[in-house]
Design a protein around this motif. Structure first.
Motif, short mmCIF file in Angstrom:
data_model
loop_
_atom_site.label_atom_id
_atom_site.label_comp_id
_atom_site.label_asym_id
_atom_site.label_seq_id
_atom_site.Cartn_x
_atom_site.Cartn_y
_atom_site.Cartn_z
N GLU A 77 39.45 45.71 26.93
CA GLU A 77 38.44 45.78 27.99
C GLU A 77 38.54 47.11 28.72
N GLU A 106 48.36 40.93 33.31
CA GLU A 106 47.23 41.02 32.37
C GLU A 106 47.00 42.47 31.93
N ASP A 128 47.31 38.18 37.25
CA ASP A 128 46.06 38.89 36.93
C ASP A 128 45.75 39.67 38.21
N LEU A 130 43.61 41.88 39.23
CA LEU A 130 42.23 41.97 39.71
C LEU A 130 41.36 41.14 38.76
N ASP A 131 40.88 40.04 39.26
CA ASP A 131 40.05 39.15 38.44
C ASP A 131 38.59 39.33 38.83
N GLY A 132 37.76 39.49 37.79
CA GLY A 132 36.32 39.67 38.05
C GLY A 132 35.95 41.14 38.06
N SER A 133 36.62 41.89 37.17
CA SER A 133 36.43 43.35 37.16
C SER A 133 34.96 43.77 37.11
N ASN A 225 28.97 30.80 31.46
CA ASN A 225 28.13 31.92 31.03
C ASN A 225 27.26 31.43 29.87
N TYR A 258 27.14 30.64 38.62
CA TYR A 258 28.12 31.42 37.85
C TYR A 258 28.20 32.83 38.40
N GLY A 260 30.93 34.96 37.69
CA GLY A 260 31.54 35.87 36.71
C GLY A 260 32.89 36.38 37.15
N SER A 261 33.38 35.87 38.30
CA SER A 261 34.77 36.07 38.71
C SER A 261 35.37 34.66 38.74
N MET A 262 36.34 34.42 37.87
CA MET A 262 36.89 33.07 37.79
C MET A 262 37.40 32.58 39.15
N TYR A 278 34.94 27.90 30.39
CA TYR A 278 34.89 29.05 29.48
C TYR A 278 35.43 28.58 28.15
N LYS A 291 37.87 33.45 26.20
CA LYS A 291 38.21 34.73 26.81
C LYS A 291 39.40 34.68 27.75
N ARG A 293 42.86 34.02 29.78
CA ARG A 293 44.26 34.12 29.38
C ARG A 293 45.08 32.98 29.98
N GLU A 297 45.56 33.31 34.00
CA GLU A 297 44.33 32.73 34.56
C GLU A 297 44.33 31.20 34.43
#
Ligand code: AHG
Ligand code: MN
Ligand code: MN
Length: 353
Positions: A77, A106, A128, A130-133, A225, A258, A260-262, A278, A291, A293, A297
């Protein structure tokens, strides 16, 4: 007038007094006379990292912290500047306190040892940073997730190993997340319920604001998603078809939310009720398990949601029971209100069509 009102609300609504996260942890520890205080020290370091990251997230647009860093991480990523900043902040905050024997992130391929000059402790921290990069650059909620284990052999005093990191989620002694949203909050469990603390920017302290969070048994939200629809297996597709069908008796269609940041999606569902999914997909043959981890996560979020009375599964297995086989292993994630998760499982297992 408003100031007074807000202050009074904060002080009286919760327990009649302001309770910082440090006090809360100390009071919890007092119930265990054998506790060494090591754990509260570790939580203190995590809170410190969270405050630093929060400060920089708030000012990211002013501090040249937005945008790509220019490299790819171990997951292939694009790494953002804030991913790296948060990773380094976490490592620096935790590496010298004497509480940890090893870390995992991560953003780092291998385990992260404690530098030789610092004492070795009995805990392991996986995170993790920074989640939701993908939401960093657009001012949408992002987060940090952490998971704490005791090392496999507590009598060991040397450096921690990969084995210390690869423990199943049910052995976690603590897990939590920080959400950098309209306010910054830390939500954690140490196996004794789930508690949320809001960062008061004037005091610079996390103050108890959500005591003993319980996720509703059933919710009206599903978070997924849906652009991945064609990549899903028939069981999960059937669930999505079901959840959108009109049926007043079963409160359908449910609402899709949704971010997009868990962290943000699960935080909302924890408070409102609902399910976050997910699942595995065929989008990328190198990621047959979806996707997210397991160690950074899925497992910490599963511990938190179970502690709040919810459920977390891959569709066929309880997430907390998975024996990890690698630091960056991915797993399908279905997590949230107990009854909603059970319905998804039934579709995934072909018990409903
Ligand atoms: P990270 O920013 O740590 O790589 O995590 C992103 C994760 C998770 O936060 C989110 O739920 C999911 O990726 C979103 O993925 P899609 O863009 O594929 O929906
Ligand atoms: Mn993430
Ligand atoms: Mn991340």
């Amino acid at each position: 007038m408003l100031d007074l009102l807000i202050e009074e609300t904060l002080e009286t609504q919760v327990t009649g007094k302001i309770l910082t996260i440090q006090r809360h942890i100390m009071e919890m520890e007092r119930q265990y006379p054998q506790a060494s205080g090591d754990f509260s020290g570790l939580l203190y370091d995590i809170c410190m990292a969270a405050k630093q990251i929060s400060y920089h997230v708030n000012k990211a647009g002013l501090m040249n912290l937005l945008g790509k860093e220019g490299t790819e991480n171990v997951h292939g990523e694009q790494v953002k500047k804030l991913d790296i900043f948060a990773h380094e902040t976490f490592v620096k905050a935790l590496d010298h306190g004497g509480h940890l024997c090893v870390m995992g992130s991560e953003e780092e391929r291998d385990i992260i040892p404690i530098p030789e000059e610092y004492p070795i402790g009995k805990y392991v921290c996986l995170f993790d940073p920074l989640d939701g990069s993908s939401n960093i650059d657009v001012n949408v909620s992002i987060g940090t997730i952490f998971s704490i284990h005791k090392r496999v052999d507590p009598s060991e005093t040397g450096a921690g190993t990969l084995e210390d990191c690869l423990q199943p989620g049910w052995k976690q002694v603590c897990a939590g997340y920080v959400i950098y949203g309209s306010s910054t909050m830390i939500v954690y469990t140490a196996g004794n319920g789930v508690h949320g603390f809001t960062l008061d920017p004037s005091y610079g302290e996390f103050i108890l604001s959500h005591e003993n969070i319980q996720i509703p048994k059933r919710g009206s939200i599903y978070s997924v998603n849906e652009s991945n629809f064609d990549y899903w297996d028939e069981g999960f597709k059937n669930y999505i078809r079901w959840v959108k069908k009109i049926d007043e008796k079963t409160n359908r269609p449910r609402n899709c939310r949704y971010i997009g940041s868990m962290v943000a999606d699960i935080h909302r569902n924890l408070l409102y009720g609902g399910v976050f999914c997910y699942p595995a997909d065929l989008k990328d043959p190198s990621k047959p398990s979806g996707k997210l981890r397991l160690l950074y996560e899925a497992a910490p979020m599963a511990f938190i949601v179970e502690q709040a009375g919810g459920k977390a599964t891959t569709g066929t297995q309880r997430i907390l029971d998975i024996e990890p086989d690698g630091l960056h292993q991915r797993v399908p994630v279905i997590i949230g209100s107990e009854e909603d998760v059970t319905v998804v499982e039934e579709f995934m297992q072909g018990l409903r069509v």
